[in-house]
Design an enzyme around this catalytic site. Structure first.
Site, PDB file in Angstrom:
ATOM      1  N   LYS A  11       0.824  -1.213   0.000  1.00  0.00           N
ATOM      2  CA  LYS A  11       0.000   0.000   0.000  1.00  0.00           C
ATOM      3  C   LYS A  11       0.866   1.274   0.000  1.00  0.00           C
ATOM      4  CE  LYS A  11      -4.026  -2.100   2.269  1.00  0.00           C
ATOM      5  NZ  LYS A  11      -4.948  -2.009   3.425  1.00  0.00           N
ATOM      6  N   TYR A  51     -12.460  -1.633  -3.574  1.00  0.00           N
ATOM      7  CA  TYR A  51     -12.984  -1.815  -2.219  1.00  0.00           C
ATOM      8  C   TYR A  51     -14.512  -1.706  -2.173  1.00  0.00           C
ATOM      9  CZ  TYR A  51      -8.526  -2.030   0.317  1.00  0.00           C
ATOM     10  OH  TYR A  51      -7.312  -2.428   0.843  1.00  0.00           O
ATOM     11  N   ASN A 114      -1.975   0.341   6.728  1.00  0.00           N
ATOM     12  CA  ASN A 114      -1.437  -0.888   7.324  1.00  0.00           C
ATOM     13  C   ASN A 114      -0.591  -1.704   6.346  1.00  0.00           C
ATOM     14  OD1 ASN A 114      -3.510  -1.820   5.776  1.00  0.00           O
ATOM     15  ND2 ASN A 114      -4.668  -2.776   7.442  1.00  0.00           N
ATOM     16  N   HIS A 117      -2.234  -5.433   1.586  1.00  0.00           N
ATOM     17  CA  HIS A 117      -3.534  -6.078   1.400  1.00  0.00           C
ATOM     18  C   HIS A 117      -3.296  -7.502   0.935  1.00  0.00           C
ATOM     19  CE1 HIS A 117      -7.575  -6.915  -0.162  1.00  0.00           C
ATOM     20  NE2 HIS A 117      -6.939  -7.504  -1.155  1.00  0.00           N
ATOM     21  N   GLU A 128      -9.969 -10.109  -7.537  1.00  0.00           N
ATOM     22  CA  GLU A 128      -8.970  -9.055  -7.339  1.00  0.00           C
ATOM     23  C   GLU A 128      -7.818  -9.183  -8.348  1.00  0.00           C
ATOM     24  OE1 GLU A 128      -9.948  -8.496  -2.584  1.00  0.00           O
ATOM     25  OE2 GLU A 128      -8.008  -9.327  -3.158  1.00  0.00           O
TER      26      GLU A 128
HETATM   27  N1  UDP Z   1      -9.715  -0.226   7.367  1.00  0.00           N
HETATM   28  C1  UDP Z   1      -9.808   1.023   7.944  1.00  0.00           C
HETATM   29  N2  UDP Z   1     -10.513   1.137   9.138  1.00  0.00           N
HETATM   30  C2  UDP Z   1     -11.095   0.066   9.734  1.00  0.00           C
HETATM   31  C3  UDP Z   1     -11.007  -1.191   9.134  1.00  0.00           C
HETATM   32  C4  UDP Z   1     -10.300  -1.305   7.933  1.00  0.00           C
HETATM   33  O1  UDP Z   1      -9.290   2.019   7.429  1.00  0.00           O
HETATM   34  O2  UDP Z   1     -11.718   0.241  10.807  1.00  0.00           O
HETATM   35  C5  UDP Z   1      -8.976  -0.355   6.093  1.00  0.00           C
HETATM   36  C6  UDP Z   1      -7.616  -1.051   6.241  1.00  0.00           C
HETATM   37  O3  UDP Z   1      -6.678  -0.444   5.340  1.00  0.00           O
HETATM   38  C7  UDP Z   1      -7.948  -2.478   5.832  1.00  0.00           C
HETATM   39  C8  UDP Z   1      -8.962  -2.241   4.700  1.00  0.00           C
HETATM   40  O4  UDP Z   1      -9.736  -1.141   5.183  1.00  0.00           O
HETATM   41  O5  UDP Z   1      -6.786  -3.180   5.421  1.00  0.00           O
HETATM   42  C9  UDP Z   1      -9.881  -3.400   4.407  1.00  0.00           C
HETATM   43  O6  UDP Z   1     -10.476  -3.840   5.594  1.00  0.00           O
HETATM   44  P1  UDP Z   1     -10.623  -5.388   5.923  1.00  0.00           P
HETATM   45  O7  UDP Z   1     -11.543  -5.496   7.091  1.00  0.00           O
HETATM   46  O8  UDP Z   1     -10.980  -6.118   4.673  1.00  0.00           O
HETATM   47  O9  UDP Z   1      -9.151  -5.782   6.434  1.00  0.00           O
HETATM   48  P2  UDP Z   1      -7.968  -6.649   5.806  1.00  0.00           P
HETATM   49  O10 UDP Z   1      -8.580  -7.805   5.072  1.00  0.00           O
HETATM   50  O11 UDP Z   1      -7.180  -5.733   4.896  1.00  0.00           O
HETATM   51  O12 UDP Z   1      -7.148  -7.078   6.998  1.00  0.00           O
END
Ligand code: UDP
Length: 140
Positions: A11, A51, A114, A117, A128
């Site tokens: 990212k 997303y 974070n 992905h 994807e």
């Molecule tokens: N995210 C965020 N706030 C939240 C939860 C998720 O900004 O409270 C963002 C974060 O970058 C995350 C992405 O949205 O990686 C997708 O969320 P998901 O729950 O799918 O998490 P992942 O599969 O990436 O761990």
């Protein structure tokens, strides 16, 4: 045993801090193989499309702004159980909860920025991968 493919993004927060190589090293050291990769800079519309599953979540607008704030590196990873292995290597979404030795524990700035992905299931991996790559670009 069957070889599986998953989709990865390094990212913008990680690309900006010059962490592509360190993250790729963690991926390769885990035994996963990089079958395709490229650097891209998503538009807001591309980030919203990627997303779309989160479009009703409160963090959607901030997340899609962040994902198009700078370049990313998108990749196809390949290996036995690649989807779950890469999820494990990434660590929990919130780096405060991520286990030692994971990419997010080591590099993530916060729950949004974070660093990586990874697809969460075979169906999402296929969707994807197809969102960013055509078949000719993937060399297993
Ligand atoms: N995210 C965020 N706030 C939240 C939860 C998720 O900004 O409270 C963002 C974060 O970058 C995350 C992405 O949205 O990686 C997708 O969320 P998901 O729950 O799918 O998490 P992942 O599969 O990436 O761990």
């Amino acid at each position: 045993m069957t070889t599986e493919r998953t989709f990865s993004i390094v990212k913008p927060d990680a690309v900006e801090r010059n962490l592509i190589g360190k993250i790729f090293a963690m991926i390769e050291d885990s035994g996963l193989r990089i079958a395709a990769t490229k650097k891209i800079h998503m538009t807001k519309a591309q980030a919203e499309g990627f997303y779309a599953v989160h479009k009703d979540r409160p963090f959607f607008n901030d997340l899609t702004d962040y994902m198009c704030s700078g370049p990313c590196v998108v990749s196809v990873l390949e290996g036995e159980n690649a989807i779950s292995r890469y999820r494990e290597l990434m660590g929990a979404t919130n780096p405060e909860n991520a286990a030692e030795g994971t990419i997010r524990k080591r590099f993530a700035k916060n729950i949004e920025a974070n660093s990586v992905h990874g697809s969460d299931a075979p169906e999402t991996a296929a969707t994807e991968i197809a969102y960013f790559f055509n078949q000719l670009e993937i060399v297993g």
